[in-house]
Design a protein around this motif. Structure first.
Motif, PDB file in Angstrom:
ATOM      1  N   GLY A  85       0.800  -1.223   0.000  1.00 35.87           N
ATOM      2  CA  GLY A  85       0.000   0.000   0.000  1.00 35.87           C
ATOM      3  C   GLY A  85       0.831   1.270   0.000  1.00 35.87           C
ATOM      4  O   GLY A  85       0.315   2.357   0.289  1.00 35.87           O
ATOM      5  N   ASP A  86       2.115   1.153  -0.341  1.00 34.52           N
ATOM      6  CA  ASP A  86       3.005   2.313  -0.364  1.00 34.52           C
ATOM      7  C   ASP A  86       2.951   3.069  -1.687  1.00 34.52           C
ATOM      8  O   ASP A  86       3.587   4.112  -1.824  1.00 34.52           O
ATOM      9  CB  ASP A  86       4.461   1.881  -0.133  1.00 34.52           C
ATOM     10  N   GLY A  87       2.258   2.528  -2.667  1.00 34.61           N
ATOM     11  CA  GLY A  87       2.308   3.119  -3.994  1.00 34.61           C
ATOM     12  C   GLY A  87       3.593   2.700  -4.680  1.00 34.61           C
ATOM     13  O   GLY A  87       4.310   1.814  -4.207  1.00 34.61           O
ATOM     14  N   ALA A  88       3.899   3.357  -5.780  1.00 40.32           N
ATOM     15  CA  ALA A  88       5.074   2.996  -6.573  1.00 40.32           C
ATOM     16  C   ALA A  88       6.301   3.750  -6.076  1.00 40.32           C
ATOM     17  O   ALA A  88       6.947   4.472  -6.826  1.00 40.32           O
ATOM     18  CB  ALA A  88       4.810   3.269  -8.043  1.00 40.32           C
ATOM     19  N   THR A  89       6.640   3.565  -4.795  1.00 41.60           N
ATOM     20  CA  THR A  89       7.802   4.236  -4.228  1.00 41.60           C
ATOM     21  C   THR A  89       8.510   3.343  -3.215  1.00 41.60           C
ATOM     22  O   THR A  89       7.878   2.540  -2.529  1.00 41.60           O
ATOM     23  CB  THR A  89       7.418   5.579  -3.559  1.00 41.60           C
ATOM     24  N   LEU A  90       9.824   3.491  -3.158  1.00 42.50           N
ATOM     25  CA  LEU A  90      10.630   2.774  -2.171  1.00 42.50           C
ATOM     26  C   LEU A  90      11.007   3.690  -1.012  1.00 42.50           C
ATOM     27  O   LEU A  90      11.879   3.360  -0.221  1.00 42.50           O
ATOM     28  CB  LEU A  90      11.896   2.213  -2.834  1.00 42.50           C
ATOM     29  N   SER A  91      10.355   4.826  -0.908  1.00 38.14           N
ATOM     30  CA  SER A  91      10.716   5.814   0.112  1.00 38.14           C
ATOM     31  C   SER A  91       9.983   5.621   1.437  1.00 38.14           C
ATOM     32  O   SER A  91      10.267   6.338   2.391  1.00 38.14           O
ATOM     33  CB  SER A  91      10.449   7.230  -0.410  1.00 38.14           C
ATOM     34  N   LYS A  92       9.064   4.665   1.513  1.00 37.70           N
ATOM     35  CA  LYS A  92       8.263   4.518   2.731  1.00 37.70           C
ATOM     36  C   LYS A  92       8.719   3.408   3.663  1.00 37.70           C
ATOM     37  O   LYS A  92       8.264   3.315   4.790  1.00 37.70           O
ATOM     38  CB  LYS A  92       6.796   4.322   2.365  1.00 37.70           C
ATOM     39  N   ARG A  93       9.615   2.507   3.172  1.00 35.37           N
ATOM     40  CA  ARG A  93      10.125   1.413   4.005  1.00 35.37           C
ATOM     41  C   ARG A  93      11.303   0.761   3.308  1.00 35.37           C
ATOM     42  O   ARG A  93      11.528   0.975   2.135  1.00 35.37           O
ATOM     43  CB  ARG A  93       9.043   0.391   4.332  1.00 35.37           C
ATOM     44  N   GLU A  94      12.039  -0.055   4.067  1.00 39.77           N
ATOM     45  CA  GLU A  94      13.147  -0.816   3.477  1.00 39.77           C
ATOM     46  C   GLU A  94      12.644  -2.175   3.018  1.00 39.77           C
ATOM     47  O   GLU A  94      11.793  -2.791   3.659  1.00 39.77           O
ATOM     48  CB  GLU A  94      14.282  -1.024   4.496  1.00 39.77           C
ATOM     49  N   PHE A  95      13.233  -2.618   1.918  1.00 39.59           N
ATOM     50  CA  PHE A  95      13.026  -3.958   1.381  1.00 39.59           C
ATOM     51  C   PHE A  95      14.410  -4.569   1.211  1.00 39.59           C
ATOM     52  O   PHE A  95      15.374  -3.853   0.938  1.00 39.59           O
ATOM     53  CB  PHE A  95      12.318  -3.909   0.020  1.00 39.59           C
ATOM     54  N   GLY A  96      14.529  -5.867   1.371  1.00 37.22           N
ATOM     55  CA  GLY A  96      15.832  -6.488   1.218  1.00 37.22           C
ATOM     56  C   GLY A  96      15.729  -7.953   0.855  1.00 37.22           C
ATOM     57  O   GLY A  96      14.731  -8.608   1.143  1.00 37.22           O
ATOM     58  N   ALA A  97      16.779  -8.468   0.210  1.00 40.05           N
ATOM     59  CA  ALA A  97      16.818  -9.880  -0.183  1.00 40.05           C
ATOM     60  C   ALA A  97      18.264 -10.332  -0.311  1.00 40.05           C
ATOM     61  O   ALA A  97      19.155  -9.530  -0.605  1.00 40.05           O
ATOM     62  CB  ALA A  97      16.086 -10.091  -1.509  1.00 40.05           C
ATOM     63  N   ASN A  98      18.476 -11.606  -0.095  1.00 41.30           N
ATOM     64  CA  ASN A  98      19.786 -12.220  -0.331  1.00 41.30           C
ATOM     65  C   ASN A  98      19.933 -12.555  -1.800  1.00 41.30           C
ATOM     66  O   ASN A  98      18.935 -12.723  -2.520  1.00 41.30           O
ATOM     67  CB  ASN A  98      19.919 -13.509   0.487  1.00 41.30           C
ATOM     68  N   LEU A  99      21.161 -12.689  -2.226  1.00 41.78           N
ATOM     69  CA  LEU A  99      21.483 -13.186  -3.556  1.00 41.78           C
ATOM     70  C   LEU A  99      21.995 -14.602  -3.372  1.00 41.78           C
ATOM     71  O   LEU A  99      22.877 -14.845  -2.536  1.00 41.78           O
ATOM     72  CB  LEU A  99      22.549 -12.315  -4.215  1.00 41.78           C
ATOM     73  N   ILE A 100      21.444 -15.526  -4.140  1.00 40.94           N
ATOM     74  CA  ILE A 100      21.731 -16.941  -3.939  1.00 40.94           C
ATOM     75  C   ILE A 100      22.267 -17.560  -5.222  1.00 40.94           C
ATOM     76  O   ILE A 100      21.624 -17.495  -6.273  1.00 40.94           O
ATOM     77  CB  ILE A 100      20.460 -17.686  -3.467  1.00 40.94           C
ATOM     78  N   THR A 147      14.754  -0.234   9.017  1.00 47.41           N
ATOM     79  CA  THR A 147      15.458  -1.513   8.976  1.00 47.41           C
ATOM     80  C   THR A 147      14.626  -2.527   8.206  1.00 47.41           C
ATOM     81  O   THR A 147      13.435  -2.327   7.982  1.00 47.41           O
ATOM     82  CB  THR A 147      15.699  -2.078  10.402  1.00 47.41           C
ATOM     83  N   VAL A 148      15.281  -3.611   7.846  1.00 44.58           N
ATOM     84  CA  VAL A 148      14.584  -4.745   7.246  1.00 44.58           C
ATOM     85  C   VAL A 148      15.340  -6.005   7.651  1.00 44.58           C
ATOM     86  O   VAL A 148      16.570  -6.027   7.656  1.00 44.58           O
ATOM     87  CB  VAL A 148      14.487  -4.634   5.706  1.00 44.58           C
ATOM     88  N   ALA A 149      14.599  -7.015   8.038  1.00 47.65           N
ATOM     89  CA  ALA A 149      15.183  -8.332   8.296  1.00 47.65           C
ATOM     90  C   ALA A 149      15.123  -9.096   6.971  1.00 47.65           C
ATOM     91  O   ALA A 149      14.042  -9.320   6.427  1.00 47.65           O
ATOM     92  CB  ALA A 149      14.404  -9.061   9.379  1.00 47.65           C
ATOM     93  N   ILE A 150      16.291  -9.465   6.462  1.00 45.89           N
ATOM     94  CA  ILE A 150      16.346 -10.187   5.192  1.00 45.89           C
ATOM     95  C   ILE A 150      16.200 -11.678   5.483  1.00 45.89           C
ATOM     96  O   ILE A 150      17.014 -12.249   6.199  1.00 45.89           O
ATOM     97  CB  ILE A 150      17.660  -9.885   4.449  1.00 45.89           C
ATOM     98  N   PRO A 151      15.146 -12.303   4.941  1.00 48.22           N
ATOM     99  CA  PRO A 151      14.937 -13.724   5.196  1.00 48.22           C
ATOM    100  C   PRO A 151      16.065 -14.588   4.629  1.00 48.22           C
ATOM    101  O   PRO A 151      16.476 -14.393   3.485  1.00 48.22           O
ATOM    102  CB  PRO A 151      13.624 -14.053   4.477  1.00 48.22           C
ATOM    103  N   ALA A 152      16.573 -15.525   5.433  1.00 47.79           N
ATOM    104  CA  ALA A 152      17.618 -16.436   4.959  1.00 47.79           C
ATOM    105  C   ALA A 152      17.067 -17.294   3.827  1.00 47.79           C
ATOM    106  O   ALA A 152      17.672 -17.418   2.769  1.00 47.79           O
ATOM    107  CB  ALA A 152      18.137 -17.312   6.084  1.00 47.79           C
ATOM    108  N   ASN A 153      15.952 -17.922   4.059  1.00 51.99           N
ATOM    109  CA  ASN A 153      15.190 -18.674   3.071  1.00 51.99           C
ATOM    110  C   ASN A 153      16.025 -19.311   1.963  1.00 51.99           C
ATOM    111  O   ASN A 153      15.889 -18.977   0.801  1.00 51.99           O
ATOM    112  CB  ASN A 153      14.117 -17.781   2.468  1.00 51.99           C
ATOM    113  N   GLY A 154      16.929 -20.187   2.350  1.00 49.13           N
ATOM    114  CA  GLY A 154      17.743 -20.910   1.375  1.00 49.13           C
ATOM    115  C   GLY A 154      19.157 -20.381   1.217  1.00 49.13           C
ATOM    116  O   GLY A 154      19.982 -21.037   0.607  1.00 49.13           O
TER     117      GLY A 154
END
Length: 190
Positions: free
Chosen positions: A55-70, A95-102
């Protein structure tokens, strides 16, 4: 082929040297690094999709997102599950907790997250955790030493189509802006 390896260190045996630019897909290490950059470029789309879902719209300015590279088969690099941080609040550092997920010490190729603040520099905590993870991987899996010299923490700043991605390897200088990653990077063919 568009895309780009982000590192600045150059030497004759370096998979990121100008010689490797002629065909970065010609050896396993430069191919892996090239594919990591391409995966990070694709992260922009995934982060934006998650922002819209939140629900943030088309912007990354409202929260952090993160992911691992596998790292997966054939020196390909996939984006892991995208973690979503809480909405930015005045007086609190996002902050963002990046899921280990593999992601394991055998296949981790760095991580990517955005900074809603627009600051392209990793925080002291991010830098410390990245350096420690790389050192732990080298200590427990010395066969990954060459890869670990070039894996990166990637930071996304801004919103597509004007977003910029900066890469920081273990040899980057703390507090200095990293090398910009080509936002149109493409993976090596299988």
């Amino acid at each position: 082929m568009e895309g780009g390896v982000h590192q600045e260190e150059i030497d004759p045996g370096d998979p990121t040297s100008p010689e490797a630019y002629h065909d970065p897909c010609s050896n396993a290490l430069s191919k892996l690094l090239w594919n990591a950059d391409a995966s990070v470029s694709n992260a922009l789309i995934e982060f934006l999709n998650r922002a819209i879902q939140e629900g943030d719209g088309a912007t990354l300015s409202k929260r952090e997102f993160g992911a691992n590279l596998i790292k997966v088969a054939n020196d390909q690099v996939n984006l892991g599950v995208v973690g979503v941080g809480p909405q930015v609040q005045p007086g609190y550092t996002p902050t963002v907790a990046i899921p280990a997920n593999g992601a394991t010490y055998l296949n981790w190729m760095g991580d990517v997250h955005n900074h809603p603040s627009g600051d392209p520099i990793p925080s002291d905590d991010e830098w410390y955790m990245f350096q420690n993870r790389v050192a732990d991987i080298i200590a427990t899996h010395p066969e990954r030493n060459a890869e670990m010299q070039y894996v990166a923490i990637y930071i996304v700043i801004g919103d597509p189509p004007n977003a910029k991605i900066y890469a920081y390897t273990r040899h980057s200088f703390p507090g200095q802006q990293g090398q910009e990653v080509n936002p149109d990077a493409q993976s090596c063919p299988l």
